[in-house]
Design an enzyme around this catalytic site. Structure first.
Site, PDB file in Angstrom:
ATOM      1  CG  HIS A   1      -1.539   8.904   3.539  1.00  0.00           C
ATOM      2  ND1 HIS A   1      -1.453   7.514   3.742  1.00  0.00           N
ATOM      3  CD2 HIS A   1      -1.121   9.669   4.722  1.00  0.00           C
ATOM      4  CE1 HIS A   1      -1.239   7.166   5.158  1.00  0.00           C
ATOM      5  NE2 HIS A   1      -0.863   8.659   5.558  1.00  0.00           N
TER       6      HIS A   1
ATOM      7  CG  ASN B   1      -4.644   7.247   5.602  1.00  0.00           C
ATOM      8  OD1 ASN B   1      -4.730   6.105   5.502  1.00  0.00           O
ATOM      9  ND2 ASN B   1      -4.040   7.912   6.415  1.00  0.00           N
ATOM     10  CD  GLU B   2      -5.053   7.594  10.011  1.00  0.00           C
ATOM     11  OE1 GLU B   2      -4.613   8.544  10.361  1.00  0.00           O
ATOM     12  OE2 GLU B   2      -4.770   6.321  10.353  1.00  0.00           O
TER      13      GLU B   2
ATOM     14  CD1 TRP C   1       3.057   3.213  10.435  1.00  0.00           C
ATOM     15  CD2 TRP C   1       1.919   3.359   8.345  1.00  0.00           C
ATOM     16  NE1 TRP C   1       3.134   4.590   9.689  1.00  0.00           N
ATOM     17  CE2 TRP C   1       2.937   4.764   8.611  1.00  0.00           C
ATOM     18  CE3 TRP C   1       1.489   3.114   7.113  1.00  0.00           C
ATOM     19  CZ2 TRP C   1       2.982   5.513   7.780  1.00  0.00           C
ATOM     20  CZ3 TRP C   1       1.537   4.414   6.289  1.00  0.00           C
ATOM     21  CH2 TRP C   1       2.232   5.532   6.528  1.00  0.00           C
TER      22      TRP C   1
ATOM     23  CE1 TYR D   1      -0.251   2.480  13.601  1.00  0.00           C
ATOM     24  CE2 TYR D   1      -2.292   3.780  12.979  1.00  0.00           C
ATOM     25  CZ  TYR D   1      -1.061   3.263  12.525  1.00  0.00           C
ATOM     26  OH  TYR D   1      -0.487   3.494  11.361  1.00  0.00           O
TER      27      TYR D   1
ATOM     28  CG  ASN E   1      -5.540   3.433   8.659  1.00  0.00           C
ATOM     29  OD1 ASN E   1      -5.567   2.475   8.180  1.00  0.00           O
ATOM     30  ND2 ASN E   1      -5.122   4.464   8.173  1.00  0.00           N
TER      31      ASN E   1
ATOM     32  NE  ARG F   1      -3.205   2.539   2.694  1.00  0.00           N
ATOM     33  CZ  ARG F   1      -3.580   3.323   3.599  1.00  0.00           C
ATOM     34  NH1 ARG F   1      -3.304   2.817   4.936  1.00  0.00           N
ATOM     35  NH2 ARG F   1      -4.074   4.564   3.592  1.00  0.00           N
TER      36      ARG F   1
ATOM     37  CD  GLU G   1      -2.002   4.148   8.291  1.00  0.00           C
ATOM     38  OE1 GLU G   1      -1.650   4.456   9.335  1.00  0.00           O
ATOM     39  OE2 GLU G   1      -2.110   4.590   7.311  1.00  0.00           O
TER      40      GLU G   1
END
Length: 581
Positions: A226, A270-271, A526, A414, A412, A181, A480
């Site tokens: 992004h 993205n986000e 990521w 985390y 994504n 990606r 991610e």
């Protein structure tokens, strides 16, 4: 290499396929690409990796794996993963998390065709910020302003991946990736953000990258945006200006036309949450605005409409011939209610609706913003003396544009947080205060190299379960997932904490797919490389490979976690020897 300016119009499409046998008598080296190819061959022979660090971490992983084999082989009477009975034996990754029903690892493999990838972003790795006709981005502008980035770092060179296609692809091959990606830099192909002038050197660069990936049997997953908006568009309002929807659709159309014959997996944004909140309300990220309470929702509104327009362009013009799919990548933490009270439980769901549902519900839900979001913001707006809500309304036409406008949902993830209900002040108005919650990190959770991230693998499974129920089990890619250290020393090559993070989070992903029925299609770590981590600059490192940023050649070096990830990929998960699973 610093100071090197290749002539792409002459050399871009020249590819010398140098083999091991011919390396010693190779053709004259005329481009940086060819230099990189020879460097890869030399690296294979010299094997200069820090093998002691890698083997130390590898012994830890093999020990963990062998203990799983020992436990599960005794419980292998059924053709499905089973949890070990003895909670004192291994099977747990973290000492801090020992709940046998939640935390014990399972065995099993993912479905055939599961996507194993790593992710990067253009501004974070490419460098070459002003080469070959590229326009200026908002991150060029933001990072060049003193005080915005840790250590006044910037992405002018970053990992220099613009000049290291084949070196990076070689790293991917060693990992065994099936997918990669990456994002396209909007100003690299459209310098002023519009389609009136297309930069052919930028088109050629991405074509060469895509070709190199496909030659290595690695499928590209391409993110259109992004965060590196062309500065020329920011100068006329950026994401606040409704015309951004038109310009983004033009840009997407160019990308679909130029690359869609070979790219079958697209991500529009993205986000978008980070774009709106960090960029327009908190001011921590480019373009660096700290507007109160209204701009953040207007920006989110235009991001959503831009996504919808691009998806429909692909659907109408390119899907039949190119046969690809288009999705969006959203980010969210999982949140655990502090208590079992109804107020705290509602606060947890409210957080997820504001964080994830803000963009997911219009696309994967009923075509509109979450009801609790509309109600909360409207009520607060009235109490603040406004005659209408600070959250724009989606018209009937806009709801039709957005509803169903994604073929998959990228997430994504985390970390997680604890949360409880808490009434907030009316002033100053803002996104965070609109939620009426208080969230925090639990000090008992394992720490990382970033103060905002704790190791909470179980949160990923819970978030995936929530998404399954909330949005009727869409196709999901984890686009991610990773953990950083805060150091630039080579001692970080023995990154056991990252190996544990990946092992545990991938295992939770396996549970979500195998036990919970979540429709998961792939996992992307990521990140492939240590890179420019936005406001943290180069202070935090997420990479599977250590990048020597003090070396003009930006030398890459494998971390121990890369070998662990490669083994998981090779096994397609966590199979048990002599098992029928």
């Amino acid at each position: 290499m610093a100071g090197f300016h290749p002539n792409f119009s002459q050399n871009r499409l020249v590819r010398h396929h140098v083999t091991q046998a011919s390396a010693e008598t190779a053709l004259p080296v005329t481009t940086q690409r060819e230099r990189d190819t020879l460097n890869v061959l030399a690296a294979r022979n010299s094997k200069k990796e820090n093998t002691s660090a890698v083997s130390c971490n590898w012994r830890w992983y093999k020990s963990f794996k062998s203990k799983l084999h020992e436990i599960y082989s005794k419980n292998n009477m059924e053709n499905k993963p089973r949890l070990p009975i003895d909670t004192h034996k291994s099977g747990f990754v973290y000492e801090e998390f020992q709940n046998p029903d939640r935390d014990r690892a399972i065995t099993g493999t993912f479905q055939q065709g599961f996507a194993w990838g790593a992710a990067t972003a253009a501004y974070q790795i490419e460098g070459a910020w002003d080469e070959d006709g590229k326009g200026t981005s908002i991150w060029d502008t933001f990072s060049h302003h003193e005080g915005n980035i840790y250590g006044n770092h910037n992405g002018d060179i970053a990992c220099d991946s613009y000049h290291k296609i084949y070196q990076d692809v070689e790293l991917m091959k060693q990992l065994g990736l099936t997918h990669y990606r990456f994002s396209i830099s909007w100003p690299r192909i459209l310098p002023d953000g519009t389609n009136k002038a297309i930069n052919q050197a930028g088109i050629d660069y991405y074509r060469e990258l895509i070709d190199a990936l496909l030659e290595a049997n690695i499928k590209p997953m391409v993110t259109l945006y992004h965060w590196d908006l062309p500065q020329a568009l920011q100068d006329i309002g950026g994401w606040e200006n409704d015309m951004i929807v038109v310009y983004f659709n033009q840009y997407a159309d160019v990308c679909f036309r130029e690359f869609g014959d070979k790219v079958k997996l697209w991500i529009t944004l993205n986000e978008p949450y980070v774009v709106a909140v960090a960029g327009y309300e908190e001011g921590r990220f480019a373009p660096g605005f700290a507007h109160q309470g209204t701009t953040v929702y207007r920006v989110g509104h235009n991001l959503l409409k831009s996504h919808g327009a691009a998806w429909h362009t692909y659907d109408a013009k390119y899907r039949k011939s190119q046969r690809g799919v288009v999705g969006i990548s959203l980010n969210s933490r999982w949140v655990e209610a502090e208590t079992g009270s109804a107020m705290d439980s509602k606060a947890a769901d409210r957080f997820l609706q504001f964080k994830l549902g803000w963009f997911a519900n219009p696309i994967f839900g009923n075509g509109d913003y979450p009801e609790i979001m509309k109600t909360k913001i409207a009520n607060k707006s009235r109490a603040q003396g406004l005659t209408s809500s600070r959250l724009p309304s989606l018209s009937k036409e806009e709801r039709l544009l957005l509803s169903g406008s994604a073929d998959f949902l990228g997430i994504n993830y985390y970390t997680s947080k604890k949360i409880r209900h808490q009434e907030t002040k009316l002033f100053p108005p803002g996104y965070e205060s609109d939620m009426d919650v208080l969230s925090w990190l639990d000090d008992a959770w394992p720490k990382s190299g970033a103060d905002w991230l704790r190791h909470t693998p179980w949160g990923l499974r819970k978030l995936l379960q929530w998404m399954k129920e909330e949005y009727s089990n869409p196709v999901i890619y984890i686009t991610e997932n990773g953990v950083p250290e805060h150091s630039d020393t080579q001692a970080m090559l023995n990154d056991t904490w990252r190996s544990k993070y990946y092992l545990s989070h991938i295992n939770e992903t396996l549970k979500a797919w195998k036990l919970d029925g979540v429709n998961i299609a792939g996992y992307f770590a990521w990140s492939l490389l240590d890179n420019f981590e936005w406001a943290d600059g180069y202070a935090t490192r997420f990479g599977l490979h250590f990048v020597h940023f003090d070396d003009p050649d930006r030398r890459r070096q494998q971390k121990a976690s890369a070998k662990v990830y490669a083994e998981i990929i090779r096994n397609n998960g966590f199979p048990v020897e002599n098992s029928e699973m």
